[in-house]
Design an enzyme around this catalytic site. Structure first.
Site, PDB file in Angstrom:
ATOM      1  N   ASN A   7       0.889  -1.167   0.000  1.00  0.00           N
ATOM      2  CA  ASN A   7       0.000   0.000   0.000  1.00  0.00           C
ATOM      3  C   ASN A   7       0.925   1.214   0.000  1.00  0.00           C
ATOM      4  O   ASN A   7       1.459   1.598   1.040  1.00  0.00           O
ATOM      5  CB  ASN A   7      -0.891  -0.044   1.243  1.00  0.00           C
ATOM      6  CG  ASN A   7      -1.932   1.068   1.242  1.00  0.00           C
ATOM      7  OD1 ASN A   7      -1.923   1.944   0.371  1.00  0.00           O
ATOM      8  ND2 ASN A   7      -2.810   1.047   2.225  1.00  0.00           N
ATOM      9  N   ARG A  91      -2.710  -2.002  -3.515  1.00  0.00           N
ATOM     10  CA  ARG A  91      -3.939  -1.274  -3.259  1.00  0.00           C
ATOM     11  C   ARG A  91      -3.974  -0.065  -4.185  1.00  0.00           C
ATOM     12  O   ARG A  91      -3.013   0.701  -4.251  1.00  0.00           O
ATOM     13  CB  ARG A  91      -3.949  -0.789  -1.821  1.00  0.00           C
ATOM     14  CG  ARG A  91      -5.213  -0.084  -1.526  1.00  0.00           C
ATOM     15  CD  ARG A  91      -5.145   0.755  -0.316  1.00  0.00           C
ATOM     16  NE  ARG A  91      -6.480   1.232  -0.037  1.00  0.00           N
ATOM     17  CZ  ARG A  91      -6.848   1.701   1.120  1.00  0.00           C
ATOM     18  NH1 ARG A  91      -5.993   1.736   2.099  1.00  0.00           N
ATOM     19  NH2 ARG A  91      -8.067   2.129   1.289  1.00  0.00           N
ATOM     20  N   HIS A 180     -12.714   3.194   0.251  1.00  0.00           N
ATOM     21  CA  HIS A 180     -12.626   2.254   1.393  1.00  0.00           C
ATOM     22  C   HIS A 180     -13.281   0.910   1.083  1.00  0.00           C
ATOM     23  O   HIS A 180     -13.669   0.170   1.990  1.00  0.00           O
ATOM     24  CB  HIS A 180     -13.274   2.835   2.670  1.00  0.00           C
ATOM     25  CG  HIS A 180     -12.490   3.944   3.295  1.00  0.00           C
ATOM     26  ND1 HIS A 180     -13.079   5.082   3.809  1.00  0.00           N
ATOM     27  CD2 HIS A 180     -11.162   4.103   3.472  1.00  0.00           C
ATOM     28  CE1 HIS A 180     -12.139   5.881   4.278  1.00  0.00           C
ATOM     29  NE2 HIS A 180     -10.967   5.310   4.085  1.00  0.00           N
ATOM     30  N   ARG A 241      -9.416  16.453   5.521  1.00  0.00           N
ATOM     31  CA  ARG A 241     -10.288  16.730   4.367  1.00  0.00           C
ATOM     32  C   ARG A 241     -11.608  17.342   4.825  1.00  0.00           C
ATOM     33  O   ARG A 241     -12.146  16.943   5.860  1.00  0.00           O
ATOM     34  CB  ARG A 241     -10.586  15.436   3.599  1.00  0.00           C
ATOM     35  CG  ARG A 241      -9.375  14.881   2.911  1.00  0.00           C
ATOM     36  CD  ARG A 241      -9.663  13.549   2.241  1.00  0.00           C
ATOM     37  NE  ARG A 241      -8.590  12.620   2.533  1.00  0.00           N
ATOM     38  CZ  ARG A 241      -8.689  11.303   2.460  1.00  0.00           C
ATOM     39  NH1 ARG A 241      -9.820  10.748   2.097  1.00  0.00           N
ATOM     40  NH2 ARG A 241      -7.667  10.546   2.764  1.00  0.00           N
ATOM     41  N   GLU A 384      -7.500  -4.924   5.001  1.00  0.00           N
ATOM     42  CA  GLU A 384      -7.536  -4.698   3.553  1.00  0.00           C
ATOM     43  C   GLU A 384      -6.490  -5.549   2.840  1.00  0.00           C
ATOM     44  O   GLU A 384      -6.706  -6.012   1.725  1.00  0.00           O
ATOM     45  CB  GLU A 384      -7.286  -3.209   3.264  1.00  0.00           C
ATOM     46  CG  GLU A 384      -8.443  -2.335   3.719  1.00  0.00           C
ATOM     47  CD  GLU A 384      -8.018  -0.963   4.189  1.00  0.00           C
ATOM     48  OE1 GLU A 384      -6.992  -0.860   4.909  1.00  0.00           O
ATOM     49  OE2 GLU A 384      -8.696   0.017   3.866  1.00  0.00           O
TER      50      GLU A 384
END
Ligand code: AMP
Length: 397
Positions: A7, A91, A180, A241, A384
């Site tokens: 990742n 990813r 996600h 964000r 993940e």
């Protein structure tokens, strides 16, 4: 069957090496601050060896080379030879219109991932860099890309479509993509395993609350709606964000502060959200501490975050006409009992109740609703990497 999962971030590479014969994690770590003087390499293996060293890492190639050196090290490594790695999973956040499944990476796939960089400027460029780097360092090993957007590919059109001129939607493929997805894929399936039932029969609200944060409504194994959109900027207020704002604020500020597009994009992504409002930190641990010490902006920022999560839980409850389970995951969802409590407070009319004693922990998989409550509330640490490794195994087999 050893599979390496990467990742890649702009200055970091998180990695895991898994044995996919038994889905066991055998080594993991993070290469951090790539390109800086104080870069570090973390390594941990299944034998309990764990260390973090300062090492000058100038680029992603260097970072990957160090990872490979550590996992094959004669003393602390976990494999004897690099040839034991049969595949690498990457990813990739944004698959846009190009990808509705994980794919084996070839030149055409790379070209398409490159094209998506513009609409996921924080995530896709470093992930693309990670792919190029491993091709350099580990040539000949198949690489697979797994996309966060794939899980959301079936969002109904009337929900994924923005109220903008139709020709823009068509010309620029503007729609809600959602993110996600790898995390949602893991936790949704896990709910099925925990209750020994087909997860595709369940109505779920899943909350991935980390530095990036989103909520998703999942029914029949498909996303009905999720809070992130065309980019990961929409939805909840996040660490840095902005989340949902009135779009008219953007040109208003750009005119007055003389910002160009890149500057404004940077501010909305990296200097807004909880960091922007508090002026202190994007890390919820710092914010909780400062709020307890009386910092009013931190107290308000926590309330803003809690309100937005609650707001979407309410909305998605209506969209799904009730739920079977509510799931918390991500750094905040897994670790902050205080925020889980605050989010679930006063939701009993929706059937959402948590047991405060059961909720008093962090970082484990647990059911935190009372034993016989119809709506289950769970904390599930996300994985993940395992989802990506399963995809690599599926695709290269
Ligand atoms: P992630 O992006 O999923 O790795 O989540 C990172 C975020 O989780 C950090 O920015 C922290 O704000 C948050 N976090 C981690 N541990 C805790 C904790 N014990 N309490 C509150 N927030 C936490």
């Amino acid at each position: 069957m050893k599979i390496l999962v990467l990742n890649s971030g702009s200055s970091s590479i998180k990695y895991q090496l898994l044995d996919m014969n038994n889905e066991k994690l055998i080594a993991k770590g993070v290469v951090d601050k790539i390109g800086f003087k104080d870069s570090t390499v973390g390594y941990e293996n299944y034998k309990g060896i764990k260390f973090k060293l300062n090492k000058v890492i100038t680029n992603h190639q260097d970072g990957i080379q160090v990872i490979l050196d550590y996992i094959t090290d004669t003393e602390n490594g976990v494999i004897e030879n690099i040839d034991e790695i049969v595949g690498v999973g990457h990813r990739v956040a944004q698959g846009a219109k190009y990808f509705t499944d994980s794919v084996l990476i070839d030149d055409d796939v790379k070209e398409k991932i490159k094209k998506t960089c513009e609409i996921a400027p924080l995530h896709n460029p470093p992930q693309y860099k990670g792919i190029l780097a491993i091709e350099d360092v580990l040539p000949g090993v198949p690489n697979v890309a797994s996309f966060d957007t794939v899980f959301h590919k079936d969002i109904p059109e009337h929900i994924s479509t923005y109220g903008l001129p139709y020709e823009w939607l068509e010309k620029y493929n503007i729609r809600k993509y959602g993110f996600h997805g790898l995390s949602y894929s893991y936790v949704s399936r896990r709910v099925g395993e925990i209750f020994n039932t087909d997860w595709k029969q369940l109505k779920l609200i899943t909350c991935h609350l980390g530095n990036g944060a989103s909520v998703a409504a999942v029914k029949n194994g498909e996303t009905i709606d999720t809070t992130m959109g065309f980019t990961p900027l929409q939805g909840l207020i996040m660490g840095t964000r902005c989340g949902d704002i009135d779009p008219a604020i953007i040109p208003y500020i750009m005119k007055r502060e003389n910002y160009n597009v890149d500057e404004m994009t940077d501010i909305l992504n990296k200097k807004s959200g909880i960091l922007g409002v508090t002026g202190i930190s994007s890390d919820f641990r710092d914010i909780e501490k400062a709020a307890d010490a009386g910092n009013e902006r931190c107290q308000m920022a926590l309330k803003m975050f809690i309100y937005k999560v609650k707001f979407y839980i309410g909305a998605y409850n209506a969209v799904l006409n009730g739920i079977d389970a509510l799931v918390f995951t991500g750094g905040i969802g897994e670790n902050s009992s205080r925020l889980r409590h605050a989010i679930c407070k006063d939701l009993e009319d929706l059937g959402i109740i948590i047991d405060l004693e059961k909720n008093d922990f962090k970082g484990e998989e647990r059911i935190i609703s009372p034993l016989n409550n119809k709506v289950k509330v769970l904390v599930i640490p996300t994985n993940e990497e395992l989802v990506i490794a399963r995809e690599v195994k599926r695709i290269i087999s």
